[in-house]
Each structure stands twice: as structure tokens, then as C-alpha cells.
Design an enzyme around this catalytic site. Structure first.
Site, PDB file in Angstrom:
ATOM      1  N   GLU A  79       1.275 -20.142 -40.944  1.00 47.21           N
ATOM      2  CA  GLU A  79       2.721 -20.213 -40.742  1.00 47.21           C
ATOM      3  C   GLU A  79       3.136 -21.575 -40.193  1.00 47.21           C
ATOM      4  O   GLU A  79       2.538 -22.096 -39.271  1.00 47.21           O
ATOM      5  CB  GLU A  79       3.174 -19.106 -39.799  1.00 47.21           C
ATOM      6  N   ARG A  89      13.521  -4.722 -39.019  1.00 43.19           N
ATOM      7  CA  ARG A  89      13.839  -3.766 -40.076  1.00 43.19           C
ATOM      8  C   ARG A  89      13.363  -2.373 -39.703  1.00 43.19           C
ATOM      9  O   ARG A  89      13.989  -1.365 -40.056  1.00 43.19           O
ATOM     10  CB  ARG A  89      13.188  -4.224 -41.386  1.00 43.19           C
ATOM     11  N   CYS A 142       5.623 -10.345 -35.282  1.00 42.08           N
ATOM     12  CA  CYS A 142       4.770 -11.507 -35.537  1.00 42.08           C
ATOM     13  C   CYS A 142       5.513 -12.805 -35.224  1.00 42.08           C
ATOM     14  O   CYS A 142       5.009 -13.667 -34.497  1.00 42.08           O
ATOM     15  CB  CYS A 142       4.293 -11.506 -36.985  1.00 42.08           C
ATOM     16  N   HIS A 165      -0.939 -15.262 -40.762  1.00 40.69           N
ATOM     17  CA  HIS A 165      -0.782 -13.915 -41.309  1.00 40.69           C
ATOM     18  C   HIS A 165      -1.945 -13.615 -42.248  1.00 40.69           C
ATOM     19  O   HIS A 165      -2.358 -14.481 -43.027  1.00 40.69           O
ATOM     20  CB  HIS A 165       0.526 -13.789 -42.099  1.00 40.69           C
TER      21      HIS A 165
END
Length: 212
Positions: A79, A89, A142, A165
Site C-alpha cells: 500500500e 461498509r 486496515c 494487504h
């Protein structure tokens, strides 16, 4: 000292390959003669950063790799950037579901990883393991932990850190009809990322961008 963190299971899964791979990567690094420790963090907003902060104080690492699961991705993702927003979500493991809240009040909009992400990508690709530089860590726990890590490291001399990830494990991928990578391959990649970071002062200047 190298600190690796992985998350507990979430979203109805019974395992989390980020934690399995973090533990195995620490073993691989120790077998190479490097000091390394793995710490499991809760998939909970706020609490995950608290556990990380405590580990930083106890371990005093030079390199920190925080690892999380990104089910559905095909590659291990280095990342690039953490953004200062929580927008969940689904609820976390404590039932929290922040929407459009900052990770750190009055913090900067974003932090960049201080890992040599492109050099790390080249090293992992050379091992035949699918890998990419990712431009988004999402807005769930995350990214929350990634941003928290970089905020904690801000102004801290001699410590580099970032977020990686990993996809579903091979077993999870088969169960969900999604891509998956063996945990051992994930661990090999993570150990390579840590060693490349330790041995690389200046990142490679090669393309790893995206059109969307």
C-alpha cells in the site's frame, strides 16, 4: 528489530491469513538471523491502534509491517498511502461502524508509506509471487491501522513502516470462488519485503502507478 502485525478473523471468516503469514514470516526472518516478532491486532477501530502503539513501545522496531486481508484481490499489495477517514461498509468485530470520521482528529489528510515499496515489489516479483503497488488501502480497519501507524511514526527517527494487504488464503479462495495465495508464499513475500527494506536506503524510481 522487525515488527509484523496481522489481524484476527473478521467478516465471518474463521481464520485470517494476515496473522498466519505474519507469524510465519517472523519465523523465517529469525531463521535468517534477524530479530523479528509478530503481534495479533483486533479488527476493531481504535483498539487496533492502541495494541499497535503498545507493541511499538515494547519492541522498539526499526521496521514495521502491518498486514491485513483483502479478500478478492489477486496479488499481495504494497500500500502506497493511508487516508485520514474511517468509512465502514460493515461493522468491525466490536460492532463499531464509523462513517466519514477521521482516524486522527486534525491529522493530515494522508500519510505515505516509508517502505521502499517499488524495490519491495521487484524483490517479491522475482520470487514468482503475484505482487503490486496499491493506491488504496480502503476505508476500513486496515486503512485505519495504516494511518495510525504512520501517525505514530511521524517524527520518530530510524523507524520505517507501511501496510501490506494479502489476498484470501488458498483454502479461503477455493471456498469463496475467489483468488487465493498459499500462506507460506505470503510469508515468504513478507520476509522479503522486510529484508529489502532493511537493505534499501533509497527506493527504485520505476513505474508502479494506475490509471484508475
Amino acid at each position: 528489530m522487525i515488527l509484523l502485525t496481522g489481524f484476527e478473523p473478521f467478516g465471518g471468516e474463521s481464520t485470517n491469513p494476515s496473522w498466519q503469514a505474519a507469524q510465519r514470516a517472523a519465523e523465517l526472518l529469525r531463521a535468517q538471523g534477524r530479530e523479528a516478532v509478530a503481534v495479533e491486532v483486533p479488527c476493531v477501530f481504535g483498539r487496533s491502534i492502541e495494541v499497535l502503539e503498545a507493541a511499538l513501545g515494547q519492541v522498539e522496531p526499526e521496521i514495521v509491517l502491518c498486514i491485513g486481508q483483502a479478500g478478492g484481490r489477486e496479488r499481495i499489495s504494497l500500500e502506497r498511502v493511508a487516508i485520514n477517514v474511517d468509512d465502514a461498509r460493515i461493522p468491525d468485530n466490536a460492532g463499531r461502524r464509523p462513517i466519514d470520521e477521521p482516524v486522527v482528529a486534525a491529522g493530515p489528510a494522508a500519510y505515505f508509506s516509508t517502505l521502499p515499496i517499488k524495490a519491495c515489489r521487484e524483490t517479491v516479483a522475482g520470487l514468482g509471487i503475484p505482487v503490486e503497488v496499491s493506491q488504496t488501502a480502503g476505508t476500513y480497519v486496515c486503512n485505519h491501522l495504516f494511518y495510525g501507524l504512520m501517525d505514530l511514526l511521524e517524527g520518530r527517527q530510524g523507524t520505517r513502516g507501511g501496510f501490506v494487504h494479502v489476498p484470501f488464503s488458498s483454502e479461503q479462495g477455493a471456498a469463496h470462488g475467489q483468488p487465493g495465495i498459499a500462506v507460506e508464499a505470503m510469508a515468504t513475500a513478507l520476509a522479503a519485503i522486510a529484508t529489502t527494506t532493511a537493505e534499501t536506503a533509497l527506493d527504485l524510481r520505476i513505474t508502479a502507478g494506475a490509471e484508475h
